[in-house]
Motif scaffolding. Structure first.
Motif, short mmCIF file in Angstrom:
data_model
loop_
_atom_site.label_atom_id
_atom_site.label_comp_id
_atom_site.label_asym_id
_atom_site.label_seq_id
_atom_site.Cartn_x
_atom_site.Cartn_y
_atom_site.Cartn_z
N TYR A 127 47.12 33.81 47.33
CA TYR A 127 45.84 34.33 46.87
C TYR A 127 45.73 35.82 47.21
O TYR A 127 46.49 36.35 48.03
CB TYR A 127 44.69 33.56 47.53
N ASP A 128 44.78 36.45 46.56
CA ASP A 128 44.52 37.88 46.79
C ASP A 128 44.35 38.15 48.29
O ASP A 128 43.65 37.41 48.98
CB ASP A 128 43.25 38.30 46.05
N THR A 146 46.70 38.48 42.40
CA THR A 146 46.34 39.84 42.02
C THR A 146 47.57 40.60 41.52
O THR A 146 47.50 41.33 40.53
CB THR A 146 45.70 40.57 43.23
N GLU A 147 48.71 40.39 42.21
CA GLU A 147 49.94 41.04 41.75
C GLU A 147 50.38 40.50 40.39
O GLU A 147 50.89 41.26 39.56
CB GLU A 147 51.05 40.84 42.79
N CYS A 148 50.19 39.21 40.15
CA CYS A 148 50.53 38.64 38.84
C CYS A 148 49.71 39.30 37.74
O CYS A 148 50.22 39.66 36.69
CB CYS A 148 50.27 37.13 38.82
N GLY A 149 48.40 39.45 38.00
CA GLY A 149 47.53 40.10 37.02
C GLY A 149 47.90 41.56 36.82
O GLY A 149 47.94 42.06 35.68
N ASP A 203 43.26 41.90 31.14
CA ASP A 203 42.26 41.55 30.12
C ASP A 203 42.75 40.48 29.15
O ASP A 203 41.95 39.90 28.43
CB ASP A 203 41.90 42.81 29.31
N GLY A 204 44.06 40.25 29.11
CA GLY A 204 44.60 39.26 28.18
C GLY A 204 44.30 37.84 28.64
O GLY A 204 43.65 37.61 29.66
N ARG A 205 44.80 36.89 27.87
CA ARG A 205 44.58 35.47 28.19
C ARG A 205 45.40 35.09 29.43
O ARG A 205 46.60 35.39 29.50
CB ARG A 205 45.00 34.64 26.99
N VAL A 206 44.75 34.44 30.39
CA VAL A 206 45.42 33.97 31.60
C VAL A 206 45.22 32.46 31.72
O VAL A 206 44.09 31.97 31.60
CB VAL A 206 44.87 34.65 32.88
N LEU A 207 46.30 31.75 31.96
CA LEU A 207 46.24 30.30 32.08
C LEU A 207 46.89 29.85 33.38
O LEU A 207 47.86 30.47 33.83
CB LEU A 207 47.00 29.64 30.91
N LEU A 234 43.10 32.05 39.24
CA LEU A 234 42.82 32.44 37.85
C LEU A 234 41.83 33.62 37.82
O LEU A 234 42.07 34.62 37.13
CB LEU A 234 42.24 31.22 37.12
N GLU A 235 40.76 33.51 38.59
CA GLU A 235 39.75 34.57 38.61
C GLU A 235 40.34 35.88 39.14
O GLU A 235 40.07 36.96 38.61
CB GLU A 235 38.58 34.16 39.52
N GLU A 236 41.18 35.76 40.17
CA GLU A 236 41.76 36.98 40.77
C GLU A 236 42.74 37.66 39.81
O GLU A 236 42.78 38.88 39.72
CB GLU A 236 42.45 36.61 42.08
N ALA A 237 43.50 36.87 39.07
CA ALA A 237 44.44 37.45 38.08
C ALA A 237 43.66 38.06 36.92
O ALA A 237 43.99 39.15 36.43
CB ALA A 237 45.42 36.40 37.59
N LYS A 238 42.61 37.37 36.50
CA LYS A 238 41.80 37.86 35.37
C LYS A 238 41.11 39.18 35.70
O LYS A 238 40.80 39.97 34.80
CB LYS A 238 40.75 36.82 34.99
N ALA A 239 40.84 39.41 36.98
CA ALA A 239 40.21 40.67 37.39
C ALA A 239 41.14 41.86 37.15
O ALA A 239 40.70 43.01 37.11
CB ALA A 239 39.81 40.60 38.86
N GLN A 240 42.44 41.57 36.99
CA GLN A 240 43.44 42.63 36.80
C GLN A 240 43.92 42.77 35.36
O GLN A 240 44.52 43.78 35.00
CB GLN A 240 44.68 42.35 37.68
#
Ligand SMILES: [Zn+2]
Ligand SMILES: [Zn+2]
Length: 244
Positions: free
Chosen positions: A179-180, A193-196, A230-234, A222-228
């Motif tokens: 996690y972040d 966060t690094e993934c995003g 803008d595209g679709r994250v699953l 999911l939320e932490e990756a989406k914060a980085q």
């Protein structure tokens, strides 16, 4: 290209699940990338095991190769029943050839060394490799077929070369072990966060978070990756299909 996620877990599979395994299909060719614990059972939900054409391994941690032994037995049994007449090739990095050969180099399975410095062509697929930062040698893979590009981080901590290596992929499959704010580097893994950040910097079309941890709430990843990005994250799910 069709990609089916066979396993979403890092380390070990929880009930009815599997660790790393991704089935790629193009022009009727079936390529399995990584063959972790539980993957063989999941694979057979989607294809007949005899329709598997090739396997490529990123590294030899058990959560990426534990089912090579059972897959070898499947190949042996299916040959003896007369259901399979081709030898199943398993492509692995030079450093891992001896280990994989001790399990699987038999008349039913062919262990083939790939050169991580070169392009590997298997059926309609072209693969490029890049050494990751992980406790054992491991290769990230950039896979292309039919004009579609998919990036797979395998297991790694952040390296500055990743945005370039994965530049412009249609799909990034990124290992998300932490996690972040957690120290992922010491274990050779990535945070959400690094993934995003990676998906944003390499301008990926979409991002799938996989190799998920056995703690915390995955929706937080999911939320932490989406914060980085803008595209679709699953979040990876067994049986999830991505197609382009
Ligand atoms: Zn792993
Ligand atoms: Zn690993």
């Amino acid at each position: 290209m069709k990609v089916t996620v066979l396993g979403k877990w890092g380390a070990y599979p929880e009930a009815d699940g599997a660790t790393a395994g991704y089935l790629y299909e193009q022009d009727g060719f079936h390529l399995l990338v990584d063959c972790g614990s539980g993957v063989l059972a999941q694979l057979q939900k989607y294809i007949n095991v005899n329709d598997l054409d090739a396997v490529v391994l990123s590294h030899t941690h058990q959560d990426h190769m534990a089912d090579i032994g059972p897959l070898h037995y499947a190949s042996l049994i299916q040959h003896s029943l007369g259901h399979r007449d081709t030898v199943l090739p398993v492509y692995t990095a030079p450093v891992d050839v001896e280990k994989i050969s001790s399990i699987a180099d038999t008349p039913w399975m062919d262990v083939i060394e790939y050169n991580p410095q070169s392009e590997l062509n298997v059926g309609p697929f072209t693969m490029l490799f890049s050494e990751t930062e992980h406790p054992v040698p491991c290769q990230a893979i950039r896979l292309s077929a039919g004009g579609t590009n998919v990036g797979y981080t395998a297991d790694t901590s952040w390296l500055d070369k990743w945005p370039t290596f994965f530049k412009g992929v249609d799909l990034l499959i990124a290992e998300c072990s932490f996690y972040d704010g957690q120290d992922s580097k010491v274990a050779g893994h990535l945070t959400s966060t690094e993934c995003g950040q990676l998906a944003r910097e390499c301008e990926a079309g979409e991002l799938i978070l996989t190799h998920l941890p056995h703690f915390g709430e995955h929706d937080t990843l999911l939320e932490e990756a989406k914060a980085q990005f803008d595209g679709r994250v699953l979040l990876a799910q067994t049986g999830q299909v991505w197609e382009k």
